[in-house]
Design a protein around this motif. Sequence first.
Motif, PDB file in Angstrom:
ATOM      1  N   ASN A  78      32.949  36.716  57.798  1.00 47.55           N
ATOM      2  CA  ASN A  78      33.708  35.540  58.227  1.00 47.55           C
ATOM      3  C   ASN A  78      33.145  34.262  57.608  1.00 47.55           C
ATOM      4  OD1 ASN A  78      35.726  34.288  60.149  1.00 47.55           O
ATOM      5  ND2 ASN A  78      33.848  33.315  60.872  1.00 47.55           N
ATOM      6  N   MET A  79      31.811  34.195  57.514  1.00 47.04           N
ATOM      7  CA  MET A  79      31.186  33.007  56.934  1.00 47.04           C
ATOM      8  C   MET A  79      31.514  32.886  55.446  1.00 47.04           C
ATOM      9  SD  MET A  79      27.204  31.895  57.366  1.00 47.04           S
ATOM     10  CE  MET A  79      27.293  32.370  59.078  1.00 47.04           C
ATOM     11  N   ASP A  80      31.427  34.005  54.725  1.00 48.55           N
ATOM     12  CA  ASP A  80      31.770  33.983  53.298  1.00 48.55           C
ATOM     13  C   ASP A  80      33.240  33.621  53.093  1.00 48.55           C
ATOM     14  OD1 ASP A  80      29.266  34.574  52.424  1.00 48.55           O
ATOM     15  OD2 ASP A  80      29.597  36.715  52.193  1.00 48.55           O
ATOM     16  N   ARG A  81      34.067  34.171  53.931  1.00 51.60           N
ATOM     17  CA  ARG A  81      35.509  33.894  53.826  1.00 51.60           C
ATOM     18  C   ARG A  81      35.783  32.404  54.020  1.00 51.60           C
ATOM     19  NH1 ARG A  81      40.007  34.338  57.489  1.00 51.60           N
ATOM     20  NH2 ARG A  81      41.878  35.106  56.417  1.00 51.60           N
ATOM     21  N   TYR A  82      35.088  31.817  54.980  1.00 51.89           N
ATOM     22  CA  TYR A  82      35.261  30.381  55.215  1.00 51.89           C
ATOM     23  C   TYR A  82      34.716  29.566  54.041  1.00 51.89           C
ATOM     24  CZ  TYR A  82      34.020  25.729  56.763  1.00 51.89           C
ATOM     25  OH  TYR A  82      33.854  24.372  56.821  1.00 51.89           O
ATOM     26  N   ILE A  83      33.546  29.973  53.532  1.00 47.95           N
ATOM     27  CA  ILE A  83      32.920  29.233  52.432  1.00 47.95           C
ATOM     28  C   ILE A  83      33.852  29.162  51.229  1.00 47.95           C
ATOM     29  CG2 ILE A  83      31.085  29.373  50.696  1.00 47.95           C
ATOM     30  CD1 ILE A  83      29.230  30.388  52.910  1.00 47.95           C
ATOM     31  N   VAL A  84      34.445  30.300  50.873  1.00 47.29           N
ATOM     32  CA  VAL A  84      35.300  30.346  49.680  1.00 47.29           C
ATOM     33  C   VAL A  84      36.616  29.614  49.917  1.00 47.29           C
ATOM     34  CG1 VAL A  84      36.587  31.885  48.154  1.00 47.29           C
ATOM     35  CG2 VAL A  84      34.261  32.466  48.824  1.00 47.29           C
ATOM     36  N   SER A  85      37.218  29.846  51.061  1.00 50.89           N
ATOM     37  CA  SER A  85      38.540  29.258  51.312  1.00 50.89           C
ATOM     38  C   SER A  85      38.477  27.754  51.525  1.00 50.89           C
ATOM     39  CB  SER A  85      39.186  29.922  52.536  1.00 50.89           C
ATOM     40  OG  SER A  85      38.402  29.698  53.691  1.00 50.89           O
ATOM     41  N   SER A  86      37.298  27.228  51.853  1.00 54.41           N
ATOM     42  CA  SER A  86      37.199  25.797  52.141  1.00 54.41           C
ATOM     43  C   SER A  86      36.963  24.949  50.893  1.00 54.41           C
ATOM     44  CB  SER A  86      36.071  25.541  53.145  1.00 54.41           C
ATOM     45  OG  SER A  86      34.827  25.960  52.607  1.00 54.41           O
ATOM     46  N   ILE A  87      36.761  25.577  49.738  1.00 58.82           N
ATOM     47  CA  ILE A  87      36.582  24.807  48.498  1.00 58.82           C
ATOM     48  C   ILE A  87      37.943  24.305  48.027  1.00 58.82           C
ATOM     49  CG2 ILE A  87      35.857  24.912  46.088  1.00 58.82           C
ATOM     50  CD1 ILE A  87      33.801  26.991  46.872  1.00 58.82           C
ATOM     51  N   ASN A  88      38.060  23.014  47.905  1.00 58.31           N
ATOM     52  CA  ASN A  88      39.333  22.380  47.550  1.00 58.31           C
ATOM     53  C   ASN A  88      39.437  22.254  46.028  1.00 58.31           C
ATOM     54  OD1 ASN A  88      41.685  20.943  47.439  1.00 58.31           O
ATOM     55  ND2 ASN A  88      40.855  19.073  48.364  1.00 58.31           N
ATOM     56  N   LYS A  89      40.315  23.046  45.428  1.00 59.97           N
ATOM     57  CA  LYS A  89      40.464  23.028  43.969  1.00 59.97           C
ATOM     58  C   LYS A  89      41.229  21.807  43.470  1.00 59.97           C
ATOM     59  CE  LYS A  89      39.317  25.500  41.423  1.00 59.97           C
ATOM     60  NZ  LYS A  89      38.044  25.526  40.669  1.00 59.97           N
ATOM     61  N   LEU A 300      28.392  34.946  44.375  1.00 58.88           N
ATOM     62  CA  LEU A 300      29.430  35.214  43.383  1.00 58.88           C
ATOM     63  C   LEU A 300      30.814  34.706  43.788  1.00 58.88           C
ATOM     64  CD1 LEU A 300      29.875  36.494  40.624  1.00 58.88           C
ATOM     65  CD2 LEU A 300      30.346  38.675  41.769  1.00 58.88           C
ATOM     66  N   PRO A 301      31.271  34.932  45.029  1.00 59.87           N
ATOM     67  CA  PRO A 301      32.605  34.414  45.378  1.00 59.87           C
ATOM     68  C   PRO A 301      32.720  32.901  45.214  1.00 59.87           C
ATOM     69  CG  PRO A 301      31.840  35.975  47.033  1.00 59.87           C
ATOM     70  CD  PRO A 301      30.683  35.704  46.127  1.00 59.87           C
ATOM     71  N   VAL A 302      31.652  32.185  45.573  1.00 66.08           N
ATOM     72  CA  VAL A 302      31.674  30.728  45.428  1.00 66.08           C
ATOM     73  C   VAL A 302      31.731  30.348  43.954  1.00 66.08           C
ATOM     74  CG1 VAL A 302      30.460  28.582  45.963  1.00 66.08           C
ATOM     75  CG2 VAL A 302      30.363  30.503  47.562  1.00 66.08           C
ATOM     76  N   PHE A 303      30.925  31.019  43.130  1.00 67.01           N
ATOM     77  CA  PHE A 303      30.915  30.716  41.696  1.00 67.01           C
ATOM     78  C   PHE A 303      32.274  31.026  41.059  1.00 67.01           C
ATOM     79  CE2 PHE A 303      26.085  31.575  41.662  1.00 67.01           C
ATOM     80  CZ  PHE A 303      25.842  30.258  42.000  1.00 67.01           C
ATOM     81  N   VAL A 304      32.861  32.149  41.466  1.00 64.95           N
ATOM     82  CA  VAL A 304      34.175  32.518  40.912  1.00 64.95           C
ATOM     83  C   VAL A 304      35.210  31.466  41.269  1.00 64.95           C
ATOM     84  CG1 VAL A 304      36.052  34.196  41.068  1.00 64.95           C
ATOM     85  CG2 VAL A 304      33.696  34.986  40.839  1.00 64.95           C
ATOM     86  N   LYS A 305      35.165  31.014  42.516  1.00 64.42           N
ATOM     87  CA  LYS A 305      36.131  29.993  42.944  1.00 64.42           C
ATOM     88  C   LYS A 305      35.904  28.682  42.190  1.00 64.42           C
ATOM     89  CE  LYS A 305      39.522  28.732  45.666  1.00 64.42           C
ATOM     90  NZ  LYS A 305      39.393  28.605  47.119  1.00 64.42           N
ATOM     91  N   LEU A 306      34.630  28.339  41.949  1.00 64.30           N
ATOM     92  CA  LEU A 306      34.334  27.103  41.223  1.00 64.30           C
ATOM     93  C   LEU A 306      34.741  27.204  39.755  1.00 64.30           C
ATOM     94  CD1 LEU A 306      30.819  26.100  42.638  1.00 64.30           C
ATOM     95  CD2 LEU A 306      32.968  24.883  42.972  1.00 64.30           C
ATOM     96  N   MET A 307      34.471  28.368  39.147  1.00 62.58           N
ATOM     97  CA  MET A 307      34.739  28.521  37.714  1.00 62.58           C
ATOM     98  C   MET A 307      36.219  28.699  37.407  1.00 62.58           C
ATOM     99  SD  MET A 307      31.574  30.871  36.313  1.00 62.58           S
ATOM    100  CE  MET A 307      31.950  32.219  37.423  1.00 62.58           C
ATOM    101  N   SER A 308      36.960  29.212  38.371  1.00 57.23           N
ATOM    102  CA  SER A 308      38.381  29.449  38.112  1.00 57.23           C
ATOM    103  C   SER A 308      39.123  28.121  37.984  1.00 57.23           C
ATOM    104  CB  SER A 308      38.986  30.287  39.240  1.00 57.23           C
ATOM    105  OG  SER A 308      38.885  29.601  40.472  1.00 57.23           O
ATOM    106  N   SER A 309      40.068  28.117  37.070  1.00 54.37           N
ATOM    107  CA  SER A 309      40.864  26.902  36.869  1.00 54.37           C
ATOM    108  C   SER A 309      41.861  26.742  38.011  1.00 54.37           C
ATOM    109  CB  SER A 309      41.603  26.982  35.534  1.00 54.37           C
ATOM    110  OG  SER A 309      42.448  28.124  35.513  1.00 54.37           O
TER     111      SER A 309
END
Length: 361
Positions: A78-89, A300-309
């Motif tokens: 749940n924490m990882d899911r929140y971390i990734v979904s809360s990054i505003n692209k 890795l999920p955070v990095f993927v979300k950051l690196m993705s366009s």
Amino acid sequence: MNSISRFFWFCSGVHIPTLEKHPTEHNKYLGIGATIFFTGLFAALSGGYAMYFVFKGDSTALPFAFLFGLIWGLAIFNMDRYIVSSINKSASTGKQLLQATPRILLAIMIGIVISRPLELKIFDKEIKEKLKVTYLNNQRAKIDTLNVAFNNKYKIELAKLKETKAQRDSLESGIKTDRQKLNFEIFGNKTTETSGIMGYGPYAKRKEGELKQREQDLDTLSAGVRKLEDFVDGRKQFDGLMSEKLYTSKQLDSLTSIAGFADRNSALGQLSINSNGKKDVNTALAITFIGLLFIFFECLPVFVKLMSSRGPYDRSVENIETAQMYESDKDKDYEITVIDGVHDTRVSTEINRRKNALNSN
């Protein structure tokens, strides 16, 4: 396959109805969701394994390990899911990094936490050997400490025992020498201390009398030594020295099999240090890289979300949020306008009522 994809989309924290409109984004969020899911799975295994060692030997060990592992895995998931979904692209790169920094730090901490129990399992054999050495050294140190304390406590008695033993040994050695001289005298062996005349003469009789007296003294000293030894042995038994012995191989195996999490964790930390006190670089690197692997996996999920366009899904989500915010603002304006209108009507009504009341008077 569709249900699996939807499950991993759920794991990634996306808005599934919106994502379904953008097929090019499906695989990206499927990968992010799978990473989050397996991170939670590893966390569950790690937490369950750690809890198993806490209750090891108890009949409730497995149920507790399963329950805690499930709760811990779900919490990390749940924490990882929140971390990734809360990054505003939709934000700038700098703002995204600022948003991600505390989340990355949290991910690093989570990675360290979930990696440790798994490292304990990976190095299980080496940890057991290290625990055996540690337990043996601790037992040896305990025995040495007890001996030192005992020697200090009964210093006078031990000194007296040592002195009495020395007197007994000296007297016993002298008796052996005198007995040899007596035999030389009886059998006529000429020495500087014997007459050389064979037979049981006056000199031999005197020597034999002296020898018997010394043997009596020896018996007295031996009795004193035995008495002191019995006293010392009794004190050792009372103080626990007789019951403390070095562990056997079977006892060491038993101790290592029931070793707790703290002991095993301490032993894992000592694996990178050789017996001579120098650092074992190979083992240290192995432990470090395994820990870094889990930390990287957690980040890795955070990095993927950051690196993705920024993709069409992000644009759609931004548009939906913008529309919802606009709608919310309009709802607010509507409510304000209605409240103002109602208020004005109430004021006008009250004014007319009071005027009518005055006119009627």
